[in-house]
Design an enzyme around this catalytic site. Structure first.
Site: not given
Length: 363
Positions: A203, A337
């Site tokens: 990321n 998420h």
């Protein structure tokens, strides 16, 4: 005389059938004893076959909208005590669906083959923004996908969950033909997490938070990635606008240092199509986790998929508190998420023989 001979043949046939039944029954009992012997005294015993079938059926027909986390945890604990094998027909059916919608073999990564000079790459999260593919940009993409027209025999997808701590799963993970990992997770837990890596996600936020956007901390970043041997480092360069420059900078940093690793990029069209695929399965999330992205790709390109470290709960199956990651306790972004709901699908796929979800110790 003929009738007597027929009666004798019939008697022989019945005796043969009876003998086969006795041999089969003995074989089944020996197999059950063997399964018990293969487990240690510290492990729960295997469940009876009929109990396993009932649990598998219950999870297999469950609906994500009515199943809660406590039920998921309880049922997957039962399944860990049941023998598992690949169900080729069910696995093939899901793979066919994924290939029709997404085609990871060709579109998982941006390549020179699926993206031409002059094309516009539209951002996954901003349909009104795009990047034009210049000759210079095109040159950094791999020529073709490493997964194109290729099927890998066995893949280990190693999540970063705290459930991996003290699991002793390292040697089992290393036996897989291909190993996926996430977010540049540390590799100094080899007994639990293994030593091999073929692909690891990264990321861009890691580069911002730990390595000063690679403006000043390039050598420490290189020291980190060196532990991944010659692995592909996958970044979401075209998911968010803010990710592009950092993702490109990561590529050039590795190139400047002559690294064995290579930075590659998720194809935004693949991620968009994959999100639609899971939405049609009633998974309601703002954005898929990198875990589900990689698992989905693995289901297309691997004959056997084994998951380790996927456990989104703060306690292990025995109620003992565990950190969110095996290396820290940083919690996920719940606004983006929904890990428990994704875990439901992993549990369901395990119950159907599509993938193997390993929870707890690898004895």
């Amino acid at each position: 005389m003929i009738n007597r001979r027929r009666a004798l043949y019939l008697l022989y046939f019945l005796l043969f059938v009876l003998l086969c039944a006795v041999i089969y029954d003995t074989y089944k009992k020996n197999q059950a004893r063997l399964r018990y012997r293969l487990r240690t005294d510290t492990e729960p015993p295997w469940l009876p076959d009929d109990t396993c079938r009932d649990v598998e059926r219950k999870i297999g027909i469950a609906n994500i909208k009515t199943f809660n986390s406590d039920e998921i945890k309880a049922q997957i604990q039962y399944l860990q005590r049941c023998p598992w094998s690949v169900n080729v027909s069910t696995q093939t059916a899901l793979r066919t669906e994924l290939q029709a919608c997404c085609n990871a073999g060709r579109y998982f990564l941006v390549t020179q083959e699926n993206t031409r000079i002059g094309d516009n790459i539209t951002y996954e999260t901003r349909k009104d923004k795009h990047v034009e593919v210049t000759k210079k940009l095109h040159e950094i993409f791999p020529k073709t996908s490493p997964f194109l027209n290729k099927r890998i025999r066995s893949c280990a997808v190693v999540g970063s969950g705290g459930i991996l701590l003290n699991s002793s799963c390292g040697s089992e993970i290393d036996q897989a033909d291909y190993v996926f990992r996430f977010n540049l997770a540390p590799m100094n837990y080899s007994k639990d997490t293994g030593t091999r890596t073929n692909l690891v996600t990264a990321n861009p936020s890691i580069l911002r938070q730990r390595y000063a956007k690679l403006n000043e901390e390039r050598r420490p970043f290189m020291n980190l990635v060196e532990i991944y041997e010659s692995a592909l480092i996958v970044m979401p360069a075209f998911s968010f606008i803010r990710n592009t420059d950092l993702s490109l900078k990561a590529f050039y940093t590795l190139e400047d240092f002559g690294s064995r690793q290579k930075v590659v990029y998720f194809h935004p069209n693949y991620l968009e199509n994959l999100a639609l695929f899971w939405k049609e399965k009633d998974l309601e999330v703002r954005r898929l986790s990198s875990g589900l992205m990689i698992v989905s790709a693995a289901l297309e390109i691997c004959n056997k998929v084994m998951l380790y470290g996927f456990w989104p709960f703060s306690e292990d199956p025995n109620g003992k508190p565990i950190p969110h990651h095996f290396y820290d306790d940083e919690l996920p972004n719940i606004s983006q998420h929904n890990m428990p709901d994704e875990f439901f699908f992993y549990s369901q796929m395990h119950s159907k023989g599509i993938l193997k979800l390993k929870i707890g110790r690898c004895f």
